[in-house]
Design a protein around this motif. Sequence first.
Motif, mmCIF file in Angstrom:
data_model
loop_
_atom_site.group_PDB
_atom_site.id
_atom_site.type_symbol
_atom_site.label_atom_id
_atom_site.label_comp_id
_atom_site.label_asym_id
_atom_site.label_seq_id
_atom_site.Cartn_x
_atom_site.Cartn_y
_atom_site.Cartn_z
ATOM 1 N N MET A 7 12.191 10.609 8.635
ATOM 2 C CA MET A 7 11.417 11.637 9.319
ATOM 3 C C MET A 7 10.129 11.022 9.868
ATOM 4 O O MET A 7 9.436 10.290 9.165
ATOM 5 N N THR A 8 9.820 11.304 11.107
ATOM 6 C CA THR A 8 8.609 10.801 11.735
ATOM 7 C C THR A 8 7.399 11.627 11.306
ATOM 8 O O THR A 8 7.428 12.854 11.348
ATOM 9 N N PHE A 9 6.334 10.950 10.890
ATOM 10 C CA PHE A 9 5.078 11.614 10.569
ATOM 11 C C PHE A 9 4.399 11.968 11.890
ATOM 12 O O PHE A 9 4.115 11.094 12.708
ATOM 13 N N ARG A 10 4.123 13.260 12.097
ATOM 14 C CA ARG A 10 3.640 13.728 13.392
ATOM 15 C C ARG A 10 2.204 14.201 13.286
ATOM 16 O O ARG A 10 1.882 15.112 12.520
ATOM 17 N N ALA A 11 1.323 13.580 14.054
ATOM 18 C CA ALA A 11 -0.092 13.939 14.066
ATOM 19 C C ALA A 11 -0.443 14.591 15.402
ATOM 20 O O ALA A 11 -0.104 14.063 16.456
ATOM 21 N N THR A 12 -1.096 15.732 15.339
ATOM 22 C CA THR A 12 -1.620 16.390 16.530
ATOM 23 C C THR A 12 -3.131 16.525 16.369
ATOM 24 O O THR A 12 -3.592 17.082 15.373
ATOM 25 N N VAL A 13 -3.880 16.001 17.316
ATOM 26 C CA VAL A 13 -5.339 16.017 17.243
ATOM 27 C C VAL A 13 -5.879 16.976 18.296
ATOM 28 O O VAL A 13 -5.582 16.834 19.489
ATOM 29 N N LEU A 14 -6.659 17.959 17.862
ATOM 30 C CA LEU A 14 -7.317 18.908 18.761
ATOM 31 C C LEU A 14 -8.747 18.430 18.975
ATOM 32 O O LEU A 14 -9.522 18.328 18.018
ATOM 33 N N THR A 15 -9.104 18.141 20.225
ATOM 34 C CA THR A 15 -10.366 17.480 20.501
ATOM 35 C C THR A 15 -10.843 17.783 21.915
ATOM 36 O O THR A 15 -10.044 18.126 22.787
ATOM 37 N N LEU A 16 -12.126 17.648 22.129
ATOM 38 C CA LEU A 16 -12.691 17.720 23.476
ATOM 39 C C LEU A 16 -12.647 16.361 24.163
ATOM 40 O O LEU A 16 -12.958 16.264 25.359
ATOM 41 N N TYR A 17 -12.245 15.325 23.437
ATOM 42 C CA TYR A 17 -12.201 13.976 23.991
ATOM 43 C C TYR A 17 -10.883 13.281 23.640
ATOM 44 O O TYR A 17 -10.852 12.313 22.876
ATOM 45 N N PRO A 18 -9.774 13.764 24.206
ATOM 46 C CA PRO A 18 -8.469 13.176 23.884
ATOM 47 C C PRO A 18 -8.342 11.719 24.296
ATOM 48 O O PRO A 18 -7.488 11.001 23.772
ATOM 49 N N GLU A 19 -9.207 11.260 25.221
ATOM 50 C CA GLU A 19 -9.134 9.865 25.640
ATOM 51 C C GLU A 19 -9.550 8.907 24.525
ATOM 52 O O GLU A 19 -9.355 7.688 24.647
ATOM 53 N N MET A 20 -10.114 9.425 23.435
ATOM 54 C CA MET A 20 -10.490 8.574 22.300
ATOM 55 C C MET A 20 -9.291 8.180 21.449
ATOM 56 O O MET A 20 -9.422 7.383 20.516
ATOM 57 N N PHE A 21 -8.117 8.722 21.746
ATOM 58 C CA PHE A 21 -6.922 8.466 20.947
ATOM 59 C C PHE A 21 -5.826 7.819 21.802
ATOM 60 O O PHE A 21 -5.719 8.145 22.982
ATOM 61 N N PRO A 22 -5.007 6.919 21.240
ATOM 62 C CA PRO A 22 -4.991 6.503 19.837
ATOM 63 C C PRO A 22 -6.108 5.550 19.435
ATOM 64 O O PRO A 22 -6.295 5.310 18.247
ATOM 65 N N GLY A 23 -6.841 4.969 20.403
ATOM 66 C CA GLY A 23 -7.943 4.086 20.029
ATOM 67 C C GLY A 23 -7.458 2.966 19.131
ATOM 68 O O GLY A 23 -6.439 2.338 19.412
ATOM 69 N N PRO A 24 -8.146 2.723 18.019
ATOM 70 C CA PRO A 24 -7.734 1.641 17.124
ATOM 71 C C PRO A 24 -6.380 1.859 16.472
ATOM 72 O O PRO A 24 -5.791 0.915 15.932
ATOM 73 N N LEU A 25 -5.876 3.092 16.507
ATOM 74 C CA LEU A 25 -4.553 3.355 15.940
ATOM 75 C C LEU A 25 -3.436 2.834 16.840
ATOM 76 O O LEU A 25 -2.269 2.914 16.480
ATOM 77 N N GLY A 26 -3.787 2.314 18.003
ATOM 78 C CA GLY A 26 -2.792 1.764 18.908
ATOM 79 C C GLY A 26 -2.536 0.288 18.690
ATOM 80 O O GLY A 26 -1.728 -0.315 19.410
ATOM 81 N N VAL A 27 -3.221 -0.327 17.724
ATOM 82 C CA VAL A 27 -3.061 -1.755 17.463
ATOM 83 C C VAL A 27 -2.784 -1.985 15.980
ATOM 84 O O VAL A 27 -2.821 -1.065 15.176
ATOM 85 N N SER A 28 -2.497 -3.235 15.639
ATOM 86 C CA SER A 28 -2.302 -3.685 14.267
ATOM 87 C C SER A 28 -1.186 -2.875 13.585
ATOM 88 O O SER A 28 -0.206 -2.495 14.226
ATOM 89 N N LEU A 29 -1.325 -2.602 12.290
ATOM 90 C CA LEU A 29 -0.267 -1.934 11.532
ATOM 91 C C LEU A 29 0.083 -0.576 12.125
ATOM 92 O O LEU A 29 1.259 -0.245 12.308
ATOM 93 N N ALA A 30 -0.942 0.234 12.417
ATOM 94 C CA ALA A 30 -0.686 1.576 12.938
ATOM 95 C C ALA A 30 -0.019 1.516 14.300
ATOM 96 O O ALA A 30 0.878 2.314 14.595
#
Length: 287
Positions: free
Chosen positions: A1-24
Amino acid sequence: MTFRATVLTLYPEMFPGPLGVSLAGRARDEGKWALDTVQIRDFAIDKHKTVDDTPAGGGAGMVLRVDVLAAAIDFARSLYLPGTGRGTSAAGGGGSPQRAAFAESPLHHPADGPPPRAGEERPIIAMTPRGKPLTQARVRELAAGPGVIVLCGRFEGYDERIFAARGVEEVSLGDIVLSGGEVPALMLLDACIRLLPGVMGAASSGAEESFENGLLEYPHFTRPQEWEGRTIPEVLRSGDHAKIAGWRKAQSEIDTRLRRPDLWERHTGARVQSASGARQEDEDPGQ
């Protein structure tokens, strides 16, 4: 099963940010977790896309509106419910303008992969300095579930009514105040993602880390053996695994007692309570 994250924000351009590299980042590419970002402003009800208003009773700053937050949360909840499709496909039914905006905005990143199984509703977490401190135990609980919806605050914070109305859990990452909830959200997700099966490699990789047993982790050393007159402790070079384990346990306890007396108090209190409970059971075998 895929772990699904939904982020509610006024600045969606901040994601995935560092979560787009390395282990994550690798784990996301492999489908172990997936990310949606939802622009809160898309759920404003006026032509100016207003998401905040002045605080009731007066005072400085602005407060995020409860009606806008509720609409954004309701939409995020609907993304992976049975019959709604997944990702931006939920907008394909010709429904609300908000869903159409979600589908058209380049700042929204729909997740791929299978939705959560029926009946597995994702918890909603608001990042706020007024929340309960996040613990490693809570992170483990979240990582074992279908995913999480994360609400990122700005300005003076949220209209208080949103928490009870939508069952939102308030979480803090420390006794500090930041510009918004996006950086804490990244930290929360990183903590969860690294615990997902297969992300860290060996299943035991995180077993001895700080907080996993209620203590800070012991100190680490590696080559060179001597550096600027400072040497690796002899016990770690002895090859005696029992002595090494004992040294690490002792250092973990010393560091926790000196650096985090709050953790040490909880740790020793839990041990005393456990021992007391064991004695009570021994004294009353009828229970």
